[in-house]
Design an enzyme around this catalytic site. Sequence first.
Site, mmCIF file in Angstrom:
data_model
loop_
_atom_site.group_PDB
_atom_site.id
_atom_site.type_symbol
_atom_site.label_atom_id
_atom_site.label_comp_id
_atom_site.label_asym_id
_atom_site.label_seq_id
_atom_site.Cartn_x
_atom_site.Cartn_y
_atom_site.Cartn_z
ATOM 1 N N ASN A 111 -8.067 -13.491 36.610
ATOM 2 C CA ASN A 111 -8.063 -12.503 37.698
ATOM 3 C C ASN A 111 -7.506 -11.179 37.188
ATOM 4 O O ASN A 111 -6.641 -11.144 36.315
ATOM 5 C CB ASN A 111 -7.218 -12.958 38.890
ATOM 6 C CG ASN A 111 -7.425 -12.019 40.072
ATOM 7 O OD1 ASN A 111 -8.514 -11.978 40.638
ATOM 8 N ND2 ASN A 111 -6.416 -11.238 40.409
ATOM 9 N N ARG A 128 0.989 -2.365 41.964
ATOM 10 C CA ARG A 128 1.966 -1.410 41.434
ATOM 11 C C ARG A 128 3.145 -2.127 40.782
ATOM 12 O O ARG A 128 3.474 -3.274 41.141
ATOM 13 C CB ARG A 128 2.472 -0.510 42.567
ATOM 14 C CG ARG A 128 3.425 -1.256 43.488
ATOM 15 C CD ARG A 128 3.973 -0.346 44.558
ATOM 16 N NE ARG A 128 5.000 -1.040 45.315
ATOM 17 C CZ ARG A 128 5.051 -1.071 46.653
ATOM 18 N NH1 ARG A 128 4.130 -0.451 47.382
ATOM 19 N NH2 ARG A 128 6.025 -1.711 47.244
ATOM 20 N N GLU A 138 -13.292 -10.174 37.574
ATOM 21 C CA GLU A 138 -13.422 -8.721 37.718
ATOM 22 C C GLU A 138 -14.021 -8.091 36.461
ATOM 23 O O GLU A 138 -14.693 -7.057 36.545
ATOM 24 C CB GLU A 138 -12.057 -8.078 38.014
ATOM 25 C CG GLU A 138 -11.616 -8.148 39.473
ATOM 26 C CD GLU A 138 -10.907 -9.444 39.837
ATOM 27 O OE1 GLU A 138 -10.799 -10.343 38.968
ATOM 28 O OE2 GLU A 138 -10.466 -9.574 40.997
ATOM 29 N N ASP A 187 3.998 5.022 50.329
ATOM 30 C CA ASP A 187 2.741 4.283 50.198
ATOM 31 C C ASP A 187 1.550 5.001 50.830
ATOM 32 O O ASP A 187 1.699 6.063 51.404
ATOM 33 C CB ASP A 187 2.920 2.883 50.785
ATOM 34 C CG ASP A 187 2.342 1.834 49.866
ATOM 35 O OD1 ASP A 187 1.185 1.991 49.444
ATOM 36 O OD2 ASP A 187 3.059 0.855 49.556
HETATM 37 C C1 LIG Z 1 -3.794 2.804 43.993
HETATM 38 C C2 LIG Z 1 -3.763 1.399 44.502
HETATM 39 C C3 LIG Z 1 -2.573 0.690 44.506
HETATM 40 C C4 LIG Z 1 -2.507 -0.625 44.947
HETATM 41 N N1 LIG Z 1 -1.312 -1.286 44.935
HETATM 42 C C5 LIG Z 1 -1.271 -2.581 45.319
HETATM 43 C C6 LIG Z 1 -0.053 -3.305 45.247
HETATM 44 O O1 LIG Z 1 0.991 -2.789 44.840
HETATM 45 N N2 LIG Z 1 -0.059 -4.611 45.630
HETATM 46 C C7 LIG Z 1 -1.198 -5.232 46.073
HETATM 47 O O2 LIG Z 1 -1.151 -6.422 46.377
HETATM 48 N N3 LIG Z 1 -2.363 -4.569 46.173
HETATM 49 C C8 LIG Z 1 -2.430 -3.250 45.797
HETATM 50 N N4 LIG Z 1 -3.611 -2.572 45.876
HETATM 51 C C9 LIG Z 1 -4.808 -3.245 46.417
HETATM 52 C C10 LIG Z 1 -5.380 -4.250 45.438
HETATM 53 O O3 LIG Z 1 -5.632 -3.636 44.197
HETATM 54 C C11 LIG Z 1 -6.667 -4.855 45.971
HETATM 55 O O4 LIG Z 1 -6.357 -5.548 47.163
HETATM 56 C C12 LIG Z 1 -7.345 -5.798 44.978
HETATM 57 O O5 LIG Z 1 -8.555 -6.269 45.526
HETATM 58 C C13 LIG Z 1 -6.462 -6.961 44.612
HETATM 59 O O6 LIG Z 1 -7.106 -7.760 43.636
HETATM 60 P P1 LIG Z 1 -7.228 -9.339 43.865
HETATM 61 O O7 LIG Z 1 -8.141 -9.498 45.051
HETATM 62 O O8 LIG Z 1 -7.826 -9.860 42.604
HETATM 63 O O9 LIG Z 1 -5.858 -9.857 44.131
HETATM 64 C C14 LIG Z 1 -3.677 -1.251 45.419
HETATM 65 C C15 LIG Z 1 -4.878 -0.545 45.414
HETATM 66 C C16 LIG Z 1 -4.934 0.759 44.963
HETATM 67 C C17 LIG Z 1 -6.259 1.480 44.977
HETATM 68 MN MN LIG Z 2 -9.549 -11.066 42.236
#
Ligand SMILES: Cc1cc2nc3c(=O)[nH]c(=O)nc-3n(C[C@H](O)[C@H](O)[C@H](O)COP(=O)(O)O)c2cc1C
Ligand SMILES: [Mn+2]
Length: 490
Positions: free
Chosen positions: A176, A181, A242, A291
């Site tokens: 994954n 952050r 991904e 945020d």
């Molecule tokens: C700039 C930015 C910062 C982000 N920060 C976080 C974060 O700190 N924690 C989190 O869980 N998702 C964060 N997200 C959202 C995740 O990247 C998003 O939900 C992603 O699909 C998670 O990947 P996963 O589905 O494989 O867990 C952020 C997205 C962006 C665009």
């Molecule tokens: Mn994922």
Amino acid sequence: MAYQDLRQFIRSLEKEGELKRIRAQVDPILEIAEVAQRVARDPGRAPQSVGPALLFEEPKGSRIPLLINAFGSVRRMALAFDVHDLTEIAERIKGFMKMETPQGLFDKIKLLPKLAELGSFFPKSVKSGACKEVIQQGSDVNLFDFPILKCWPQDGGRFITFPLVFTRNPETGKRNVGMYRMQVYDERTTGMHWQTQKHGAEHFRRARAANPEGRIPVAVAIGADPATALSGMLPIPPDLDEMMFAGFLRREPVEMVPCETNDLEVPANAEIVLEGYVNLNELRTEGPFGDHTGFYSLEGEYPVFHVECITRRKDPIYLTTVVGPPPQEDFYMGYAVERIFLPVMKMQYPEIVDVAMPAEGIFHNLMIVAIRKSYPGHARKIMNAIWSLGQAMFTKVIVVVDHDVDIHNYSELVWKALCALDPERDIQFNLGPVDTLDHAARLQDFGSKMGIDATRKWPSEGFTRPWPDEIRMDEATKARIQSIWKSLQL
Ligand SMILES: Cc1cc2nc3c(=O)[nH]c(=O)nc-3n(C[C@H](O)[C@H](O)[C@H](O)COP(=O)(O)O)c2cc1C
Ligand SMILES: [Mn+2]
């Protein structure tokens, strides 16, 4: 040919007049965020003409240049995916989804080239790459070498805001990649802010259930070709890689190299790679952090990432972003997600005509859906569908309207939706998982949602009064006035 790395994308931005270089020493502590704010959100600027990407060549206190606002406009998002219009990607996805059930032999044969094409997007393992030009271990590891931002005054510290966090599902072995952050605690330690519903958090939980005292390997890549760098935020299903999706988006496989200190792989073209581990029995206070809600997300207990090794280019570029009051750079990333995945939603729910997520709704607070209504209760069915659809489950308010409302015209939308409403009858509440960042929810991660059925009501839904026509002048009158319009001198 696909972008080979971040610097090739920077050259392309520069050629397109989409990038400004800044030689002045600006401090990554608050000052760079303020510059980015002024450029991206100048209130005097028309919303379409948001400012350029910024390359800070000599950020204060670091020898490493910093790139911000690289994806901060619809045009730059299209450039990132190397398309004229984001709908081109949507069409490609639709092409692949259509092939799921080949009917006869002829269909199967037709499918072969498509399948071969899909196969050609799988990530490719290579032995080495630019991300290995410098390898630092032990006491050479120092996160403060990088110009990591402190974005807002009350932030708990400096945060890596644009990472690709690599983990492996301990049960299936599947990779994954998430953008989560990371608060910098010291030279070699950061927070790991994967929210509870995200795939990284699930990997952590499964590993902890098997061995509570153990640890999991984690690798973090910062800065890569644009499609790869953006793939960490895509809301794709668990166990769908991904990196495969990034290969599909850039039409060329992502080349992956093995880490030095664990068995994960990272993109070979990355600018910077952090290798390390997360202990399954260790949590530490993370936050606050200004945020994308426009408010500070509160302190919370999150896992801790221990960096054992840094591999990087000789002259790395540090990719980052700042979130804050909407709209920010991440709005354009979210907008691209909305446009790219709309056809996927439509294939599952063909009654959906269009979807809009206004910037002020910060992704999860407001989704407007136009449907072609076919049966009683149809609007409610779509609400329930959205509340069960991947990360759309977080949607706090859903407004469903008929297909003839232009939902990207908010003036028309507010007017027509409110006119179609008998609030007590048409508003429905629901309970379920909510975004971790929702500070108004009764509990973190759990709360209520609201669906508004703003479609025309039908007799079969118990509405027996007549529904009036929308006012429109007749064509004959319009034509007659048009013919004398000049003479009226208005
Ligand atoms: C700039 C930015 C910062 C982000 N920060 C976080 C974060 O700190 N924690 C989190 O869980 N998702 C964060 N997200 C959202 C995740 O990247 C998003 O939900 C992603 O699909 C998670 O990947 P996963 O589905 O494989 O867990 C952020 C997205 C962006 C665009
Ligand atoms: Mn994922």
